[in-house]
Design an enzyme around this catalytic site. Structure first.
Site, mmCIF file in Angstrom:
data_model
loop_
_atom_site.group_PDB
_atom_site.id
_atom_site.type_symbol
_atom_site.label_atom_id
_atom_site.label_comp_id
_atom_site.label_asym_id
_atom_site.label_seq_id
_atom_site.Cartn_x
_atom_site.Cartn_y
_atom_site.Cartn_z
ATOM 1 N N GLY A 185 -4.464 -4.776 -3.962
ATOM 2 C CA GLY A 185 -5.195 -3.005 -3.835
ATOM 3 C C GLY A 185 -5.123 -2.501 -3.987
ATOM 4 N N HIS A 186 -4.938 -2.010 -5.654
ATOM 5 C CA HIS A 186 -4.186 -0.378 -6.525
ATOM 6 C C HIS A 186 -4.889 0.319 -7.027
ATOM 7 C CE1 HIS A 186 -0.394 -3.411 -7.194
ATOM 8 N NE2 HIS A 186 -0.836 -3.914 -5.531
ATOM 9 N N GLN B 162 2.184 -6.581 -3.515
ATOM 10 C CA GLN B 162 2.712 -6.190 -1.636
ATOM 11 C C GLN B 162 3.928 -5.774 -1.610
ATOM 12 O OE1 GLN B 162 1.300 -9.391 -3.233
ATOM 13 N NE2 GLN B 162 -0.596 -8.698 -2.604
ATOM 14 N N LYS C 49 1.660 2.129 -5.271
ATOM 15 C CA LYS C 49 2.622 1.153 -6.643
ATOM 16 C C LYS C 49 1.437 1.170 -7.484
ATOM 17 C CE LYS C 49 1.701 -2.657 -4.190
ATOM 18 N NZ LYS C 49 2.266 -2.432 -2.619
ATOM 19 N N LYS D 77 3.054 10.172 -0.774
ATOM 20 C CA LYS D 77 2.650 10.825 0.287
ATOM 21 C C LYS D 77 3.050 12.351 1.545
ATOM 22 C CE LYS D 77 -1.777 8.606 1.491
ATOM 23 N NZ LYS D 77 -2.069 6.822 1.496
ATOM 24 N N ASP E 275 0.873 -1.553 -0.019
ATOM 25 C CA ASP E 275 0.085 0.145 0.312
ATOM 26 C C ASP E 275 0.872 1.595 -0.087
ATOM 27 O OD1 ASP E 275 -2.016 -1.460 0.358
ATOM 28 O OD2 ASP E 275 -2.204 -1.464 1.603
HETATM 29 P P1 GDP Z 1 -0.870 0.142 -3.163
HETATM 30 O O1 GDP Z 1 -1.866 -0.735 -3.054
HETATM 31 O O2 GDP Z 1 0.868 -0.122 -3.255
HETATM 32 O O3 GDP Z 1 -0.990 1.009 -5.119
HETATM 33 O O4 GDP Z 1 -1.620 1.484 -2.867
HETATM 34 P P2 GDP Z 1 -2.651 1.430 -2.385
HETATM 35 O O5 GDP Z 1 -3.681 2.197 -3.597
HETATM 36 O O6 GDP Z 1 -3.202 0.467 -1.770
HETATM 37 O O7 GDP Z 1 -2.804 3.005 -1.259
HETATM 38 C C1 GDP Z 1 -2.277 3.727 -1.941
HETATM 39 C C2 GDP Z 1 -3.029 4.858 -1.166
HETATM 40 O O8 GDP Z 1 -2.458 6.452 -1.348
HETATM 41 C C3 GDP Z 1 -4.174 5.168 -2.329
HETATM 42 O O9 GDP Z 1 -5.236 6.342 -1.577
HETATM 43 C C4 GDP Z 1 -3.670 6.404 -3.338
HETATM 44 O O10 GDP Z 1 -4.373 7.027 -4.119
HETATM 45 C C5 GDP Z 1 -3.079 7.691 -2.549
HETATM 46 N N1 GDP Z 1 -1.764 7.752 -2.629
HETATM 47 C C6 GDP Z 1 -0.648 7.564 -3.408
HETATM 48 N N2 GDP Z 1 -0.070 8.183 -3.651
HETATM 49 C C7 GDP Z 1 -0.712 9.096 -2.765
HETATM 50 C C8 GDP Z 1 0.379 10.496 -2.591
HETATM 51 O O11 GDP Z 1 1.693 10.868 -3.011
HETATM 52 N N3 GDP Z 1 -0.601 11.510 -1.729
HETATM 53 C C9 GDP Z 1 -1.792 11.058 -1.313
HETATM 54 N N4 GDP Z 1 -1.538 11.896 -0.447
HETATM 55 N N5 GDP Z 1 -2.004 9.859 -1.475
HETATM 56 C C10 GDP Z 1 -0.896 9.190 -2.378
HETATM 57 P P1 IMO Z 2 -1.072 -4.187 -2.544
HETATM 58 O O1 IMO Z 2 -0.664 -4.604 -3.432
HETATM 59 C C1 IMO Z 2 -1.034 -4.738 2.492
HETATM 60 C C2 IMO Z 2 -1.351 -8.487 3.892
HETATM 61 C C3 IMO Z 2 -2.037 -9.486 4.605
HETATM 62 C C4 IMO Z 2 -2.109 -10.433 5.122
HETATM 63 C C5 IMO Z 2 -0.716 -11.376 4.402
HETATM 64 C C6 IMO Z 2 -1.890 -11.791 4.207
HETATM 65 O O2 IMO Z 2 -1.931 -3.726 -2.038
HETATM 66 O O3 IMO Z 2 -0.223 -3.153 -1.397
HETATM 67 P P2 IMO Z 2 -2.542 -13.108 1.736
HETATM 68 O O4 IMO Z 2 -3.417 -12.682 1.949
HETATM 69 O O5 IMO Z 2 -1.347 -12.518 1.106
HETATM 70 O O6 IMO Z 2 -2.027 -14.539 2.333
HETATM 71 O O7 IMO Z 2 -2.121 -11.941 3.188
HETATM 72 O O8 IMO Z 2 -0.759 -9.716 3.712
HETATM 73 N N1 IMO Z 2 -1.602 -8.588 2.735
HETATM 74 C C7 IMO Z 2 -1.116 -6.817 1.825
HETATM 75 N N2 IMO Z 2 -0.687 -6.228 2.630
HETATM 76 N N3 IMO Z 2 -0.772 -4.207 0.861
HETATM 77 C C8 IMO Z 2 -1.072 -5.880 0.356
HETATM 78 O O9 IMO Z 2 -1.508 -5.504 -1.292
HETATM 79 C C9 IMO Z 2 -1.558 -6.764 0.681
HETATM 80 N N4 IMO Z 2 -1.770 -8.198 0.056
HETATM 81 C C10 IMO Z 2 -1.495 -9.331 1.415
HETATM 82 O O10 IMO Z 2 -2.717 -8.054 5.317
HETATM 83 O O11 IMO Z 2 -1.661 -9.742 6.851
HETATM 84 MG MG MG Z 3 -2.633 -1.747 -1.919
#
Ligand code: GDP
Ligand code: IMO
Ligand code: MG
Length: 428
Positions: free
Chosen positions: A40-41, A223, A16, A330, A13
């Site tokens: 979850g991207h 991840q 990416k 962020k 998270d």
């Molecule tokens: P990922 O799993 O690595 O793709 O990240 P997620 O999408 O799960 O979580 C990142 C969150 O931060 C998302 O809601 C993005 O829209 C948001 N985000 C990404 N870059 C930035 C940033 O530079 N600033 C802010 N405020 N939000 C960001």
């Molecule tokens: P993105 O790509 C954050 C965590 C789960 C749990 C552990 C194992 O959005 O960054 P799993 O279902 O993979 O066997 O769970 O890994 N986990 C993540 N945490 N971001 C993710 O993906 C994750 N995918 C799995 O919460 O702790």
């Molecule tokens: Mg994510």
């Protein structure tokens, strides 16, 4: 610059999805190489927000071919519903390629994931419940089902029966659950086969040819480094290799073909699920980071645990991935703190430790050693260049860069595509 890996430097998270999408317009292929719909991207394009779980974030860039590599675990129902969700929003998904060697997540994998977690009780991992671990376990145990098996009914039936023979014993005798009918599973899987067929390809051949022709290929990790089954905080990890080496095995591309490895690094730290987290905050600062940063899981809706930036982890990510660059995300979330603590080392049983301890029990006892950096109060979301940032924000970035061991080449100041400060181009 033919091949780059973009991966999470912390516990996932990090942003990416946004970073991949940003580069998507300039690359020819975006490849997922591990994980599945546990990811979850989030990608924000103009006023549109997309949450991608299985599909590579490059799917939103019209010129780009999205690829699901052999190292990914594919839930066919999720694949089709994610595709139709995007089609309904006008996104063309016809270029998608899916490796015939990728393993399938079936309903019995998600069932086993959930019952195992329940059985573990307070020792549970906090998985996403998407069947990831059991599917990779079957792959390693050589009883997995692959995408290509959808096209040979007899082989598919034999493999599902073989997998269920054993699993049904466990489900019935250990977990007190009803046995799963192999024929039902086979019928369900066959029901997806024709819809998936147009996407199935020999992706290693396609990708190696593309790189040889000078096309730009971006490998997008799911991840993060500390969730890696080998290099993460085992057993509180996922079941694949999000680290850079995973791109080679998970896409069938040799390490000599990869030129750049970009670590996506949040300006603070978050984690979902169980496991050690030295800089975790349980006070109002943690709550503030969660609220301002919108730190709630895209996949499971769980609140993310929040804490200060941890330079020990960032250095470790540089080491195990051979990072060439960081993309710091962020930074805007940290606006408004008078002082910002940054963890520069750990104290473990009275000793100062600069590197991530290899021993699990040491890591569980690690206490952060903080250095205070001066904060800033100006809105930075409109900054376009490094010089536009207030002096203290510049100092924060430079301090993180020095501690983390690789240059920070881009900075995120908001969720949108254009809310980014580019310092060095990733594609030059
Ligand atoms: P990922 O799993 O690595 O793709 O990240 P997620 O999408 O799960 O979580 C990142 C969150 O931060 C998302 O809601 C993005 O829209 C948001 N985000 C990404 N870059 C930035 C940033 O530079 N600033 C802010 N405020 N939000 C960001
Ligand atoms: P993105 O790509 C954050 C965590 C789960 C749990 C552990 C194992 O959005 O960054 P799993 O279902 O993979 O066997 O769970 O890994 N986990 C993540 N945490 N971001 C993710 O993906 C994750 N995918 C799995 O919460 O702790
Ligand atoms: Mg994510």
């Amino acid at each position: 610059m033919p091949a780059l890996v973009l991966l999470g430097a912390q516990w996932g998270d990090e942003g990416k999805g946004k970073a991949t999408d940003l580069l998507g317009g300039s690359v020819d292929y975006v490849v997922r190489y591990q994980g599945g719909n546990n990811a979850g991207h989030t990608v924000v394009v103009g006023d549109q927000k997309y949450a991608l779980h299985l599909l590579p974030s490059g799917i939103l860039s019209p010129g780009c071919t999205p690829v699901i590599g052999n190292g990914v675990v594919v839930d066919p129902a999720v694949l089709l519903s994610e595709l139709s969700g995007l089609n309904e929003r006008g996104v063309d998904t016809s270029k998608l390629l899916v490796s015939g060697n990728a393993h399938l997540i079936t309903p019995y994998h998600t069932t086993v994931d959930k019952v195992t977690e329940r059985f573990l009780g307070k020792r549970k991992i906090g998985t996403t419940g998407r069947g990831i671990g059991p599917t990779y376990a079957d792959k390693i145990n050589r009883v997995g089902i692959r995408v290509q098996d959808l096209y040979d009914e007899s082989i598919l039936t034999q493999k599902v029966e073989a997998a269920l023979d054993f699993k049904n014993q466990i489900l019935a005798k250990l977990y007190n659950r009803r046995a799963i009918d192999a024929n039902k599973i086979v019928d369900e899987l066959l029901g997806y086969a024709e819809q998936i067929k147009p996407f199935v390809a020999d992706t290693t051949l396609v990708l190696n040819n593309a790189i040889d022709e000078g096309k730009v290929v971006l490998f997008e990790g799911g991840q993060g480094t500390l969730l890696d089954v080998d290099h993460g905080t085992y057993p509180f990890v996922t079941s694949s290799n999000p680290t850079a080496g995973g791109a080679c095995t998970g896409a069938g591309v040799g390490p000599t073909k990869i030129n750049r490895v970009i670590g996506i690094l949040k300006a603070y730290t978050t984690r979902v699920g169980a496991g050690p987290f030295p800089t975790e905050l349980f006070d109002e600062d943690g709550e503030k980071l969660r609220t301002i940063g919108g730190e709630r899981g895209v996949t499971t809706g769980r609140d993310r645990r929040c804490g200060w930036f941890d330079a020990v982890i960032a250095r470790y990510a540089t080491r195990v991935n051979g990072l060439t660059d960081f993309f710091l995300t962020k930074l805007d979330v940290l606006t408004g703190w008078e002082q910002i603590p940054v963890c520069v080392a750990y104290e473990i049983d009275g000793r100062r430790v600069e590197e991530l301890p290899y021993s699990q029990s040491d890591f569980h006892h690690a206490k952060p050693v903080y250095e205070m950096l001066p904060g800033w109060s100006e809105d930075i979301s409109k900054a376009k260049t490094f010089a536009d940032l207030p002096k203290n924000a510049q100092r924060y970035v430079k301090a993180l860069e020095e501690m983390s061991g690789a240059p920070i080449s881009a900075i995120g100041v908001g969720p949108g595509r254009d809310e980014t400060i580019e310092i060095n181009s990733f594609l030059s």
